[in-house]
Write a protein that holds these residues in place. Structure first.
Motif, PDB file in Angstrom:
ATOM      1  N   TRP A 111       0.830  -1.208   0.000  1.00 26.77           N
ATOM      2  CA  TRP A 111       0.000   0.000   0.000  1.00 26.77           C
ATOM      3  C   TRP A 111       0.867   1.261   0.000  1.00 26.77           C
ATOM      4  O   TRP A 111       0.576   2.229  -0.722  1.00 26.77           O
ATOM      5  CB  TRP A 111      -0.930   0.000   1.210  1.00 26.77           C
ATOM      6  CG  TRP A 111      -1.952   1.083   1.146  1.00 26.77           C
ATOM      7  CD1 TRP A 111      -1.874   2.334   1.690  1.00 26.77           C
ATOM      8  CD2 TRP A 111      -3.210   1.023   0.472  1.00 26.77           C
ATOM      9  NE1 TRP A 111      -3.003   3.055   1.407  1.00 26.77           N
ATOM     10  CE2 TRP A 111      -3.847   2.274   0.660  1.00 26.77           C
ATOM     11  CE3 TRP A 111      -3.870   0.027  -0.266  1.00 26.77           C
ATOM     12  CZ2 TRP A 111      -5.104   2.562   0.126  1.00 26.77           C
ATOM     13  CZ3 TRP A 111      -5.132   0.319  -0.788  1.00 26.77           C
ATOM     14  CH2 TRP A 111      -5.734   1.571  -0.590  1.00 26.77           C
ATOM     15  N   ALA A 112       1.934   1.267   0.799  1.00 27.23           N
ATOM     16  CA  ALA A 112       2.836   2.422   0.840  1.00 27.23           C
ATOM     17  C   ALA A 112       3.468   2.659  -0.533  1.00 27.23           C
ATOM     18  O   ALA A 112       3.612   3.805  -0.979  1.00 27.23           O
ATOM     19  CB  ALA A 112       3.914   2.225   1.899  1.00 27.23           C
ATOM     20  N   LEU A 113       3.857   1.589  -1.217  1.00 23.64           N
ATOM     21  CA  LEU A 113       4.448   1.716  -2.549  1.00 23.64           C
ATOM     22  C   LEU A 113       3.462   2.346  -3.528  1.00 23.64           C
ATOM     23  O   LEU A 113       3.809   3.262  -4.293  1.00 23.64           O
ATOM     24  CB  LEU A 113       4.903   0.348  -3.052  1.00 23.64           C
ATOM     25  CG  LEU A 113       6.189  -0.201  -2.421  1.00 23.64           C
ATOM     26  CD1 LEU A 113       6.307  -1.700  -2.660  1.00 23.64           C
ATOM     27  CD2 LEU A 113       7.412   0.528  -2.957  1.00 23.64           C
ATOM     28  N   LYS A 114       2.221   1.866  -3.518  1.00 23.97           N
ATOM     29  CA  LYS A 114       1.225   2.401  -4.453  1.00 23.97           C
ATOM     30  C   LYS A 114       0.922   3.861  -4.157  1.00 23.97           C
ATOM     31  O   LYS A 114       0.842   4.696  -5.068  1.00 23.97           O
ATOM     32  CB  LYS A 114      -0.052   1.560  -4.399  1.00 23.97           C
ATOM     33  CG  LYS A 114       0.139   0.142  -4.927  1.00 23.97           C
ATOM     34  CD  LYS A 114      -1.141  -0.473  -5.462  1.00 23.97           C
ATOM     35  CE  LYS A 114      -0.857  -1.845  -6.069  1.00 23.97           C
ATOM     36  NZ  LYS A 114      -1.969  -2.369  -6.879  1.00 23.97           N
ATOM     37  N   GLU A 115       0.771   4.178  -2.874  1.00 28.79           N
ATOM     38  CA  GLU A 115       0.479   5.556  -2.507  1.00 28.79           C
ATOM     39  C   GLU A 115       1.622   6.493  -2.874  1.00 28.79           C
ATOM     40  O   GLU A 115       1.396   7.628  -3.302  1.00 28.79           O
ATOM     41  CB  GLU A 115       0.197   5.641  -1.001  1.00 28.79           C
ATOM     42  CG  GLU A 115      -1.182   5.172  -0.601  1.00 28.79           C
ATOM     43  CD  GLU A 115      -2.281   6.109  -1.044  1.00 28.79           C
ATOM     44  OE1 GLU A 115      -2.037   7.327  -1.130  1.00 28.79           O
ATOM     45  OE2 GLU A 115      -3.388   5.628  -1.332  1.00 28.79           O
ATOM     46  N   SER A 116       2.862   6.048  -2.717  1.00 32.78           N
ATOM     47  CA  SER A 116       4.003   6.911  -3.042  1.00 32.78           C
ATOM     48  C   SER A 116       3.996   7.273  -4.522  1.00 32.78           C
ATOM     49  O   SER A 116       4.285   8.417  -4.894  1.00 32.78           O
ATOM     50  CB  SER A 116       5.325   6.236  -2.657  1.00 32.78           C
ATOM     51  OG  SER A 116       5.618   5.123  -3.491  1.00 32.78           O
ATOM     52  N   HIS A 190       6.483   1.059   7.459  1.00 35.17           N
ATOM     53  CA  HIS A 190       7.126   1.043   6.147  1.00 35.17           C
ATOM     54  C   HIS A 190       7.049   2.452   5.572  1.00 35.17           C
ATOM     55  O   HIS A 190       6.017   3.114   5.690  1.00 35.17           O
ATOM     56  CB  HIS A 190       6.408   0.103   5.173  1.00 35.17           C
ATOM     57  CG  HIS A 190       6.513  -1.341   5.515  1.00 35.17           C
ATOM     58  ND1 HIS A 190       7.573  -2.123   5.116  1.00 35.17           N
ATOM     59  CD2 HIS A 190       5.693  -2.146   6.224  1.00 35.17           C
ATOM     60  CE1 HIS A 190       7.393  -3.355   5.551  1.00 35.17           C
ATOM     61  NE2 HIS A 190       6.259  -3.398   6.234  1.00 35.17           N
ATOM     62  N   VAL A 191       8.117   2.898   4.926  1.00 37.90           N
ATOM     63  CA  VAL A 191       8.047   4.147   4.174  1.00 37.90           C
ATOM     64  C   VAL A 191       8.556   3.880   2.766  1.00 37.90           C
ATOM     65  O   VAL A 191       9.552   3.183   2.566  1.00 37.90           O
ATOM     66  CB  VAL A 191       8.856   5.294   4.845  1.00 37.90           C
ATOM     67  CG1 VAL A 191      10.318   4.948   4.975  1.00 37.90           C
ATOM     68  CG2 VAL A 191       8.674   6.601   4.086  1.00 37.90           C
ATOM     69  N   ALA A 192       7.834   4.407   1.774  1.00 37.75           N
ATOM     70  CA  ALA A 192       8.215   4.236   0.374  1.00 37.75           C
ATOM     71  C   ALA A 192       8.299   5.602  -0.293  1.00 37.75           C
ATOM     72  O   ALA A 192       7.456   6.473  -0.053  1.00 37.75           O
ATOM     73  CB  ALA A 192       7.200   3.357  -0.354  1.00 37.75           C
ATOM     74  N   VAL A 193       9.317   5.789  -1.116  1.00 31.50           N
ATOM     75  CA  VAL A 193       9.506   7.024  -1.877  1.00 31.50           C
ATOM     76  C   VAL A 193       9.586   6.670  -3.348  1.00 31.50           C
ATOM     77  O   VAL A 193      10.360   5.793  -3.743  1.00 31.50           O
ATOM     78  CB  VAL A 193      10.789   7.769  -1.442  1.00 31.50           C
ATOM     79  CG1 VAL A 193      10.961   9.050  -2.245  1.00 31.50           C
ATOM     80  CG2 VAL A 193      10.761   8.062   0.045  1.00 31.50           C
ATOM     81  N   ALA A 194       8.773   7.337  -4.161  1.00 28.96           N
ATOM     82  CA  ALA A 194       8.793   7.152  -5.610  1.00 28.96           C
ATOM     83  C   ALA A 194       9.407   8.381  -6.253  1.00 28.96           C
ATOM     84  O   ALA A 194       9.106   9.506  -5.867  1.00 28.96           O
ATOM     85  CB  ALA A 194       7.375   6.945  -6.142  1.00 28.96           C
TER      86      ALA A 194
END
Length: 259
Positions: A111-116, A190-194
Motif C-alpha cells: 500500500w505504501a508503494l502504491k500511494e508513493s 514502512h516508508v516508500a519514496v517514488a
C-alpha cells in the motif's frame, strides 16, 4: 516543509508560501529563479512518524504506513474488502507470508508503494490501483536498511524510469529524506519514496538509476529540531492552545504482537 525550504532554498520561514494542487499535493508558490526552480517535495504521516522527501528536479511522492490490526474486522475479511486494490500477483505475494500478521505487514508495504507513486504523479483516489503492480524485493527487509530492488509495472509494462525503495529505524521521531527510497523504519512502519521525471508517467523518461549512486539520506528529527528555527507566522492564540490541551487523548490500541 518550512524547515526544508528555509534551509535548502534560503527563503525566510515566514515568507514561504505553500499551496496545494487541485488533487491536494503541496507545492511552493514562491517564485524561484535558480537551479531549484523545479524543487519537488512531498509529505506523509501515520503512526509514530511524519516523513518528508524532496528532490531538486524529479517529481517525488512519499508514503508511510503503520502495520496495525484493521479495526473490528478480521484480517481475512479486511483482505476481502480490499481485494480490488491489488492485482492477483500482489495478493499471491501478500498471502504467501507465513502468518496473518506477516501478511498484513506485506499488505501495508504494498500500500505504501502504491500511494508513493500516486502522490508523485499527483492524482487522486479515482486512479485504478490495479493498473500498477509491484514486484517487491527482497521479501524480508532489515530495519534501518534502504532498498531499491522493487520494480513497478504500469498497465502490464515495466516502468524503468521509476525507482522505489524501503527502510526501518527508531520510533517517535520525524523522518526527512532527500532521495528515493523504500525503507522499513521499525517492526511496524514502512516508508516508500517514488521518484520520476517531472513530465508525468506513461512517457519515455531518462532512467532515474542514471543519477549518481544512491546513498541513504534519511535524517531523524525530533519535534524540537523542526520548530527550533521557526518564525511565528500568525499571532499567538492562547485560548486555542488551552482548548487543544484539554482534549482527551485517543485510546491506544491493544498491542498486536501476539497475533
Amino acid at each position: 516543509m518550512r524547515k526544508l525550504i528555509a534551509e535548502k532554498l534560503c527563503i525566510p520561514w515566514n515568507e514561504i508560501h505553500l499551496q496545494r494542487t487541485s488533487k491536494g499535493k503541496p507545492f511552493l508558490a514562491n517564485s524561484i529563479f535558480s537551479v531549484y526552480s523545479n524543487y519537488n517535495f512531498n509529505v506523509s504521516h501515520q503512526g509514530d512518524y511524519a516523513v518528508l522527501a524532496a528532490e531538486p528536479e524529479l517529481q517525488v511522492g512519499i508514503d508511510v504506513m503503520k502495520t496495525d490490526l484493521p479495526g473490528s474486522s478480521s484480517i481475512p475479511n479486511f483482505f476481502r474488502i480490499m481485494k480490488r486494490q491489488f492485482t492477483e500477483t500482489e495478493w499471491h505475494v501478500i498471502r504467501s507470508m507465513n502468518n496473518e500478521w506477516m501478511q498484513l505487514d506485506m499488505f501495508h508495504r504494498h500500500w505504501a508503494l502504491k500511494e508513493s507513486f500516486l502522490k508523485a504523479i499527483g492524482v487522486g483516489i479515482g486512479f485504478n490501483l490495479q493498473r500498477i503492480e509491484f514486484n517487491v524485493s527482497p521479501l524480508q527487509m532489515e530495519i534501518g536498511k534502504v532498498y531499491s530492488e522493487t520494480q513497478m509495472l504500469l498497465d502490464g509494462e515495466k516502468e524503468e524510469e521509476w525507482t522505489f525503495e524501503t527502510d526501518l529505524n527508531p520510533r517517535h521521531v520525524i523522518l526527512m529524506s532527500l532521495r528515493n527510497e523504500e525503507t522499513r523504519l521499525d517492526g511496524y512502519h514502512h516508508v516508500a519514496v517514488a521518484l520520476g521525471k517531472q513530465e508525468g508517467f506513461g512517457q519515455q523518461h531518462t532512467d532515474v538509476c542514471s543519477m549518481q549512486p544512491h546513498r541513504p539520506q534519511f535524517t531523524l528529527l525530533t519535534f524540537e529540531d523542526l520548530v527550533a528555527p521557526g518564525i511565528p507566522i500568525t499571532p499567538e492564540d492562547s485560548a486555542y492552545w488551552d482548548n487543544f490541551c484539554s482534549k482527551q487523548e485517543s485510546p491506544v490500541k491493544q498491542s498486536s504482537n501476539s497475533r
